[in-house]
Scaffold this motif. Structure first.
Motif, PDB file in Angstrom:
ATOM      1  N   ALA A   5       0.837  -1.198   0.000  1.00 31.50           N
ATOM      2  CA  ALA A   5       0.000   0.000   0.000  1.00 31.50           C
ATOM      3  C   ALA A   5       0.869   1.244   0.000  1.00 31.50           C
ATOM      4  O   ALA A   5       2.041   1.212   0.389  1.00 31.50           O
ATOM      5  N   VAL A   6       0.258   2.330  -0.427  1.00 31.42           N
ATOM      6  CA  VAL A   6       0.861   3.655  -0.342  1.00 31.42           C
ATOM      7  C   VAL A   6       0.058   4.439   0.683  1.00 31.42           C
ATOM      8  O   VAL A   6      -1.174   4.519   0.587  1.00 31.42           O
ATOM      9  N   LEU A   7       0.755   4.999   1.666  1.00 33.80           N
ATOM     10  CA  LEU A   7       0.111   5.802   2.700  1.00 33.80           C
ATOM     11  C   LEU A   7       0.511   7.255   2.509  1.00 33.80           C
ATOM     12  O   LEU A   7       1.694   7.608   2.597  1.00 33.80           O
ATOM     13  N   ILE A   8      -0.470   8.096   2.226  1.00 31.80           N
ATOM     14  CA  ILE A   8      -0.242   9.532   2.074  1.00 31.80           C
ATOM     15  C   ILE A   8      -0.394  10.176   3.451  1.00 31.80           C
ATOM     16  O   ILE A   8      -1.465  10.084   4.066  1.00 31.80           O
ATOM     17  N   ILE A   9       0.678  10.803   3.927  1.00 30.22           N
ATOM     18  CA  ILE A   9       0.668  11.428   5.246  1.00 30.22           C
ATOM     19  C   ILE A   9       0.557  12.933   5.073  1.00 30.22           C
ATOM     20  O   ILE A   9       1.481  13.585   4.587  1.00 30.22           O
ATOM     21  N   TYR A  42      -3.334  11.695   8.891  1.00 32.26           N
ATOM     22  CA  TYR A  42      -2.899  13.032   9.266  1.00 32.26           C
ATOM     23  C   TYR A  42      -1.930  12.959  10.430  1.00 32.26           C
ATOM     24  O   TYR A  42      -2.068  12.119  11.325  1.00 32.26           O
ATOM     25  N   LEU A  43      -0.979  13.842  10.423  1.00 38.71           N
ATOM     26  CA  LEU A  43      -0.004  13.896  11.497  1.00 38.71           C
ATOM     27  C   LEU A  43      -0.627  14.453  12.777  1.00 38.71           C
ATOM     28  O   LEU A  43      -0.292  14.020  13.875  1.00 38.71           O
ATOM     29  N   GLN A  44      -1.542  15.402  12.630  1.00 38.00           N
ATOM     30  CA  GLN A  44      -2.173  15.993  13.809  1.00 38.00           C
ATOM     31  C   GLN A  44      -3.517  16.628  13.457  1.00 38.00           C
ATOM     32  O   GLN A  44      -3.796  16.887  12.287  1.00 38.00           O
ATOM     33  N   LEU A  45      -4.335  16.822  14.457  1.00 42.82           N
ATOM     34  CA  LEU A  45      -5.590  17.573  14.403  1.00 42.82           C
ATOM     35  C   LEU A  45      -6.728  16.909  13.623  1.00 42.82           C
ATOM     36  O   LEU A  45      -7.846  17.390  13.662  1.00 42.82           O
ATOM     37  N   ASP A  49      -5.108   9.160  12.468  1.00 38.13           N
ATOM     38  CA  ASP A  49      -3.702   9.492  12.673  1.00 38.13           C
ATOM     39  C   ASP A  49      -2.834   8.399  12.054  1.00 38.13           C
ATOM     40  O   ASP A  49      -3.347   7.395  11.541  1.00 38.13           O
ATOM     41  N   LEU A  50      -1.540   8.588  12.103  1.00 36.94           N
ATOM     42  CA  LEU A  50      -0.592   7.681  11.453  1.00 36.94           C
ATOM     43  C   LEU A  50      -0.731   6.255  11.983  1.00 36.94           C
ATOM     44  O   LEU A  50      -0.827   5.296  11.213  1.00 36.94           O
ATOM     45  N   PHE A  68       4.331   8.195   2.101  1.00 34.48           N
ATOM     46  CA  PHE A  68       4.670   9.430   1.384  1.00 34.48           C
ATOM     47  C   PHE A  68       4.205  10.648   2.174  1.00 34.48           C
ATOM     48  O   PHE A  68       3.007  10.867   2.356  1.00 34.48           O
ATOM     49  N   PRO A  69       5.148  11.471   2.656  1.00 40.14           N
ATOM     50  CA  PRO A  69       4.772  12.687   3.377  1.00 40.14           C
ATOM     51  C   PRO A  69       4.346  13.779   2.393  1.00 40.14           C
ATOM     52  O   PRO A  69       5.155  14.260   1.610  1.00 40.14           O
ATOM     53  N   PHE A  70       3.084  14.124   2.446  1.00 42.56           N
ATOM     54  CA  PHE A  70       2.513  15.130   1.545  1.00 42.56           C
ATOM     55  C   PHE A  70       2.819  16.517   2.109  1.00 42.56           C
ATOM     56  O   PHE A  70       1.937  17.266   2.515  1.00 42.56           O
ATOM     57  N   PHE A  71       4.117  16.810   2.167  1.00 48.90           N
ATOM     58  CA  PHE A  71       4.643  18.040   2.737  1.00 48.90           C
ATOM     59  C   PHE A  71       5.574  18.669   1.708  1.00 48.90           C
ATOM     60  O   PHE A  71       6.351  17.966   1.066  1.00 48.90           O
TER      61      PHE A  71
END
Length: 121
Positions: A5-9, A42-45, A49-50, A68-71
């Motif tokens: 899987a691909v996880l978009i963070i 999402y990292l927060q809020l 969450d991860l 994949f960090p969407f940053f």
């Protein structure tokens, strides 16, 4: 079978539009690569969450994740927060491979998007 899987963070926000935009990206990714299992967190809020997202993927039989960090920028979340959390998750799932990919950073394609939006002056 080793499911992948691909996880978009994404970062997360108190603003609901953040989730709407993330879900639009997720739908577009799935449409362009229907054979790929995509998930987001999402990292927060915001939820999930991860940890929750990875727990769900693992429960579904996934044993290999490209995270994949969407940053855009390579700040503390990329250098410290996410890697620390992924290390803790790896310790709980020794048979799970998690590859933490590079964030977006500089990309010429983004230059084109910026120019499309600002030109002509």
């Amino acid at each position: 079978m080793n499911k992948k899987a691909v996880l978009i963070i994404a970062h997360g926000s108190k603003v609901q539009e953040t989730n709407d935009i993330t879900m639009a990206y997720m739908a577009a990714l799935k449409a362009k690569s229907p054979e790929t299992t995509f998930a987001s967190c999402y990292l927060q809020l915001m939820a999930p969450d991860l940890r929750t997202a990875i727990d769900a993927l693992y429960s579904d039989g996934v044993r290999s994740i490209k995270a994949f960090p969407f940053f855009l920028f390579n700040g503390n979340h990329i250098k410290e927060d996410i890697p620390m959390e992924l290390d803790a998750i790896r310790a709980d799932y020794p048979d799970l491979t998690i590859d933490f990919l590079a964030n977006i950073g500089f990309d010429e394609k983004l230059v084109d998007i910026i120019l499309e939006r600002v030109l002509p002056l």
